[in-house]
Design a protein around this motif. Structure first.
Motif, short mmCIF file in Angstrom:
data_model
loop_
_atom_site.label_atom_id
_atom_site.label_comp_id
_atom_site.label_asym_id
_atom_site.label_seq_id
_atom_site.Cartn_x
_atom_site.Cartn_y
_atom_site.Cartn_z
N ASN A 47 46.10 28.71 42.30
CA ASN A 47 46.18 27.65 41.30
C ASN A 47 45.96 28.28 39.94
OD1 ASN A 47 43.37 27.98 40.96
ND2 ASN A 47 42.88 26.29 42.35
N GLU A 48 45.67 27.48 38.91
CA GLU A 48 45.51 28.05 37.57
C GLU A 48 44.31 28.99 37.47
OE1 GLU A 48 43.44 24.03 37.69
OE2 GLU A 48 45.36 24.87 38.35
N ASP A 49 43.38 28.88 38.42
CA ASP A 49 42.20 29.75 38.42
C ASP A 49 42.31 30.89 39.44
OD1 ASP A 49 40.77 28.23 36.48
OD2 ASP A 49 40.25 26.78 38.05
N ALA A 50 43.38 30.92 40.17
CA ALA A 50 43.56 31.94 41.22
C ALA A 50 45.03 32.34 41.24
CB ALA A 50 43.12 31.39 42.58
N THR A 51 45.32 33.52 40.68
CA THR A 51 46.71 33.95 40.51
C THR A 51 46.95 35.31 41.14
OG1 THR A 51 46.19 34.93 38.36
CG2 THR A 51 46.93 32.64 38.37
N VAL A 52 48.21 35.55 41.49
CA VAL A 52 48.64 36.85 42.00
C VAL A 52 49.87 37.27 41.20
CG1 VAL A 52 49.46 38.17 43.99
CG2 VAL A 52 47.79 36.34 44.32
N GLU A 76 36.27 28.19 42.19
CA GLU A 76 35.06 27.99 42.98
C GLU A 76 35.40 27.71 44.44
OE1 GLU A 76 31.22 24.89 43.19
OE2 GLU A 76 32.64 24.80 41.52
N ALA A 77 34.78 28.49 45.36
CA ALA A 77 34.96 28.31 46.80
C ALA A 77 36.44 28.26 47.17
CB ALA A 77 34.24 27.04 47.27
N LEU A 78 37.13 29.33 46.82
CA LEU A 78 38.58 29.36 46.99
C LEU A 78 39.01 30.66 47.67
CD1 LEU A 78 41.20 27.78 46.30
CD2 LEU A 78 41.27 29.07 44.17
N GLY A 79 39.87 30.54 48.66
CA GLY A 79 40.44 31.71 49.31
C GLY A 79 41.85 31.97 48.80
N LEU A 80 42.01 33.00 48.00
CA LEU A 80 43.33 33.39 47.48
C LEU A 80 43.92 34.42 48.42
CD1 LEU A 80 45.49 33.32 45.23
CD2 LEU A 80 44.16 35.09 44.05
N LEU A 81 45.11 34.15 48.95
CA LEU A 81 45.67 34.96 50.02
C LEU A 81 47.05 35.49 49.66
CD1 LEU A 81 45.33 35.76 53.10
CD2 LEU A 81 46.60 33.68 53.61
N LEU A 82 47.26 36.79 49.83
CA LEU A 82 48.58 37.43 49.72
C LEU A 82 48.98 37.85 51.12
CD1 LEU A 82 50.83 38.50 47.81
CD2 LEU A 82 49.59 40.67 47.77
N LYS A 83 50.17 37.43 51.55
CA LYS A 83 50.52 37.58 52.97
C LYS A 83 52.00 37.92 53.13
CE LYS A 83 50.45 34.72 57.20
NZ LYS A 83 50.01 33.41 57.75
N GLN A 84 52.30 38.74 54.14
CA GLN A 84 53.68 38.99 54.53
C GLN A 84 53.79 39.00 56.05
OE1 GLN A 84 57.33 42.23 54.08
NE2 GLN A 84 55.83 42.07 52.44
N ASN A 175 30.51 30.35 38.88
CA ASN A 175 30.54 31.71 38.32
C ASN A 175 31.05 32.76 39.30
OD1 ASN A 175 29.38 31.00 35.74
ND2 ASN A 175 27.44 30.71 36.83
N SER A 176 31.46 32.34 40.49
CA SER A 176 31.94 33.29 41.49
C SER A 176 33.32 33.81 41.12
CB SER A 176 31.99 32.64 42.86
OG SER A 176 32.37 33.58 43.85
N THR A 177 33.54 35.11 41.31
CA THR A 177 34.83 35.72 41.02
C THR A 177 35.17 36.76 42.08
OG1 THR A 177 33.86 37.48 39.67
CG2 THR A 177 34.52 35.46 38.53
N CYS A 178 36.47 37.01 42.25
CA CYS A 178 36.94 38.13 43.06
C CYS A 178 38.28 38.58 42.49
CB CYS A 178 37.09 37.74 44.53
SG CYS A 178 37.48 39.16 45.59
N VAL A 179 38.30 39.80 41.96
CA VAL A 179 39.49 40.35 41.31
C VAL A 179 39.85 41.66 42.02
CG1 VAL A 179 40.53 41.10 39.15
CG2 VAL A 179 38.76 39.31 39.13
#
Length: 208
Positions: A47-52, A76-84, A175-179
């Motif tokens: 979403n706007e807070d979780a991009t690839v 916040e509390a979001l799983g951003l997934l890149l998949k093939q 305040n949680s982040t994962c980059v």
């Protein structure tokens, strides 16, 4: 004598200067992201807070190139997934080798990164997997991760295929982040993927 020396230099140049790339065929599409986009890949949980995005310059160490992927999750509390997922029939029973370059730039207040690889059978589903590998936290630079899993021989010989997913997950805190930076993702069979090796022309000339 001069001609002989030139021939020797030319031979060494041909062997050492050009990259020695893996002879095993990468089953994945656009694993090095050198198309400049996410061709072959799917993004989930964004979403706007979780991009690839594919960004340049910057490249993982396993292969030459100009691009890598940036997974930027500040939700916040979001799983951003890149998949093939590959097409049925792209895998066969036997060892599956994997390689990926990954750098966790930021993982704060519950943010973590994982990767996982699956062998799937058409009409059946998952028949083998690596389990979730991680969690990974900031390491100060790209790390190359390698390993294997076994694609089983199944009754009826259903078509096998592979799935790889990389997850940048945040915790239940604003305040949680994962980059995460990601590059040079490869799945092969028969032989493991091999990082390239190159020498500069100046280094070759210095040998003579």
């Amino acid at each position: 004598m001069k001609n002989c020396k030139s021939l020797i230099l030319a031979g060494v140049f041909a062997v050492l200067v050009f990259p020695v790339v893996a002879s095993a065929q990468n089953i994945l599409t656009n694993g090095d992201f050198e198309t400049g986009d996410l061709t072959g890949w799917g993004v989930f949980g964004g979403n706007e807070d979780a991009t690839v995005n594919v960004v340049t310059p910057g490249n993982g160490p396993s292969l030459p190139g100009n691009n890598h992927v940036l997974m930027n999750n500040t939700g916040e509390a979001l799983g951003l997934l890149l998949k093939q997922t590959t097409v049925p029939g792209t895998a066969v029973p036997g060892t599956v080798y994997y390689l990926l370059d990954m750098n966790v730039l930021e993982a704060a207040v519950g943010g973590v990164a994982f990767y996982q690889i699956f062998v799937e059978a058409e009409g059946i589903g998952i028949v083998a997997d690596t389990g979730a590998q991680g969690p990974f936290f900031p390491s100060g630079g790209f790390e190359t991760y390698t390993g294997t899993l076994e694609a089983p021989a199944l009754e009826g010989d259903p078509a096998l295929f592979l799935t790889i997913q990389i997850t940048a997950t945040t915790g239940a805190d604003v305040n949680s982040t994962c980059v995460v930076q990601l590059d040079n993702v490869a799945l092969t069979q028969g032989e493991p993927p091999v990082a390239s090796e190159a020498s500069s022309w100046s280094n070759v000339k210095a040998m003579y």
